[in-house]
Design a protein around this motif. Structure first.
Motif, PDB file in Angstrom:
ATOM      1  N   GLY A   1      15.288 -17.782  -3.611  1.00 44.77           N
ATOM      2  CA  GLY A   1      14.953 -19.075  -4.186  1.00 44.77           C
ATOM      3  C   GLY A   1      15.980 -20.134  -3.816  1.00 44.77           C
ATOM      4  O   GLY A   1      16.164 -21.110  -4.539  1.00 44.77           O
ATOM      5  N   LEU A   2      16.678 -19.921  -2.693  1.00 50.54           N
ATOM      6  CA  LEU A   2      17.764 -20.800  -2.217  1.00 50.54           C
ATOM      7  C   LEU A   2      18.920 -20.851  -3.215  1.00 50.54           C
ATOM      8  O   LEU A   2      19.624 -21.848  -3.322  1.00 50.54           O
ATOM      9  CB  LEU A   2      17.251 -22.206  -1.899  1.00 50.54           C
ATOM     10  CG  LEU A   2      16.292 -22.300  -0.716  1.00 50.54           C
ATOM     11  CD1 LEU A   2      15.653 -23.680  -0.635  1.00 50.54           C
ATOM     12  CD2 LEU A   2      17.005 -21.960   0.584  1.00 50.54           C
ATOM     13  N   ASP A   3      19.115 -19.754  -3.930  1.00 51.38           N
ATOM     14  CA  ASP A   3      20.200 -19.645  -4.907  1.00 51.38           C
ATOM     15  C   ASP A   3      21.267 -18.701  -4.349  1.00 51.38           C
ATOM     16  O   ASP A   3      21.070 -17.480  -4.319  1.00 51.38           O
ATOM     17  CB  ASP A   3      19.666 -19.105  -6.228  1.00 51.38           C
ATOM     18  CG  ASP A   3      20.743 -18.924  -7.276  1.00 51.38           C
ATOM     19  OD1 ASP A   3      21.929 -19.222  -7.011  1.00 51.38           O
ATOM     20  OD2 ASP A   3      20.397 -18.462  -8.385  1.00 51.38           O
TER      21      ASP A   3
ATOM     22  N   CYS B   1      12.992 -20.803   5.035  1.00 43.37           N
ATOM     23  CA  CYS B   1      11.878 -20.104   4.398  1.00 43.37           C
ATOM     24  C   CYS B   1      12.292 -18.710   3.931  1.00 43.37           C
ATOM     25  O   CYS B   1      11.982 -18.298   2.804  1.00 43.37           O
ATOM     26  CB  CYS B   1      10.701 -20.026   5.363  1.00 43.37           C
ATOM     27  SG  CYS B   1       9.251 -19.184   4.689  1.00 43.37           S
ATOM     28  N   ILE B   2      13.008 -17.982   4.771  1.00 44.88           N
ATOM     29  CA  ILE B   2      13.431 -16.627   4.401  1.00 44.88           C
ATOM     30  C   ILE B   2      14.446 -16.675   3.265  1.00 44.88           C
ATOM     31  O   ILE B   2      14.385 -15.876   2.328  1.00 44.88           O
ATOM     32  CB  ILE B   2      13.939 -15.853   5.633  1.00 44.88           C
ATOM     33  CG1 ILE B   2      12.744 -15.554   6.557  1.00 44.88           C
ATOM     34  CG2 ILE B   2      14.663 -14.566   5.227  1.00 44.88           C
ATOM     35  CD1 ILE B   2      13.098 -14.922   7.878  1.00 44.88           C
ATOM     36  N   ALA B   3      15.363 -17.624   3.298  1.00 41.88           N
ATOM     37  CA  ALA B   3      16.318 -17.774   2.193  1.00 41.88           C
ATOM     38  C   ALA B   3      15.584 -18.105   0.891  1.00 41.88           C
ATOM     39  O   ALA B   3      15.928 -17.581  -0.179  1.00 41.88           O
ATOM     40  CB  ALA B   3      17.354 -18.845   2.513  1.00 41.88           C
ATOM     41  N   ARG B   4      14.580 -18.951   0.981  1.00 46.08           N
ATOM     42  CA  ARG B   4      13.786 -19.297  -0.214  1.00 46.08           C
ATOM     43  C   ARG B   4      13.081 -18.057  -0.752  1.00 46.08           C
ATOM     44  O   ARG B   4      13.057 -17.806  -1.954  1.00 46.08           O
ATOM     45  CB  ARG B   4      12.781 -20.394   0.110  1.00 46.08           C
ATOM     46  CG  ARG B   4      11.976 -20.846  -1.112  1.00 46.08           C
ATOM     47  CD  ARG B   4      10.968 -21.942  -0.784  1.00 46.08           C
ATOM     48  NE  ARG B   4      11.640 -23.173  -0.412  1.00 46.08           N
ATOM     49  CZ  ARG B   4      11.581 -23.739   0.794  1.00 46.08           C
ATOM     50  NH1 ARG B   4      10.879 -23.185   1.760  1.00 46.08           N
ATOM     51  NH2 ARG B   4      12.218 -24.858   1.039  1.00 46.08           N
ATOM     52  N   ARG B   5      12.505 -17.270   0.147  1.00 47.77           N
ATOM     53  CA  ARG B   5      11.810 -16.053  -0.260  1.00 47.77           C
ATOM     54  C   ARG B   5      12.771 -15.034  -0.879  1.00 47.77           C
ATOM     55  O   ARG B   5      12.471 -14.400  -1.881  1.00 47.77           O
ATOM     56  CB  ARG B   5      11.102 -15.432   0.950  1.00 47.77           C
ATOM     57  CG  ARG B   5      10.308 -14.181   0.595  1.00 47.77           C
ATOM     58  CD  ARG B   5       9.800 -13.459   1.821  1.00 47.77           C
ATOM     59  NE  ARG B   5      10.905 -12.808   2.523  1.00 47.77           N
ATOM     60  CZ  ARG B   5      10.928 -12.562   3.828  1.00 47.77           C
ATOM     61  NH1 ARG B   5       9.927 -12.931   4.593  1.00 47.77           N
ATOM     62  NH2 ARG B   5      11.960 -11.962   4.380  1.00 47.77           N
TER      63      ARG B   5
END
Length: 142
Positions: free
Chosen positions: A70-72, A63-67
């Motif tokens: 954006g998992l990029d 979740c934190i990486a996505r925030r």
């Protein structure tokens, strides 16, 4: 004499030196039909399993990486590029973090824009500090 040494080496069966690649943690490849985001999630899960536990487990880490990105893994902040990679590390702090939380034998890229390295450094930081907030990532919304 050089010819004699060469002939002696051939006759005595000199063996060539060999190098062995020992893959480090979370060193696996993207599957043929796998999205970049799914591959990144697998790397984060691996880092949590190997270097955790961390508060909220793999779900919060993803979740934190996505925030943050954006998992990029190649994400950089605009317009300065001060924050880089999967977890948006400050480029000025990255070298010290890399030195502290990695090992030479792991053969990790020194770049914050490498998803494997960024995930491992981040999870080790969070484990070391005890919470996401203490390591520099407020867990809000996660």
């Amino acid at each position: 004499t050089a010819v004699l040494l060469l002939v002696a080496g051939l006759l005595l069966g000199a063996t060539p030196a060999t190098a062995t690649h020992r893959p480090g943690p979370c060193d696996f490849h993207r599957l043929d039909d796998e999205s970049a985001q799914h591959f990144t999630k697998r790397r984060v899960v691996c880092a949590v399993e190997r270097f955790g536990p961390v508060p909220g487990g793999e779900e919060r880490a993803i979740c934190i990486a996505r925030r943050e990105s954006g998992l990029d893994p190649s994400a950089t902040s605009s317009p300065t590029g001060q924050y880089r990679g999967l977890y948006q590390h400050d480029r000025d702090l990255w070298p010290g973090r890399y030195d502290r939380y990695t090992r030479t034998a792991w053969e990790l890229s020194p770049r914050a824009l490498n998803g494997r390295t960024n995930a491992i450094v981040t999870i080790r930081m969070v484990f070391d500090h005890g919470t996401w907030l203490a390591a520099g990532w407020p867990p809000r919304e996660c």
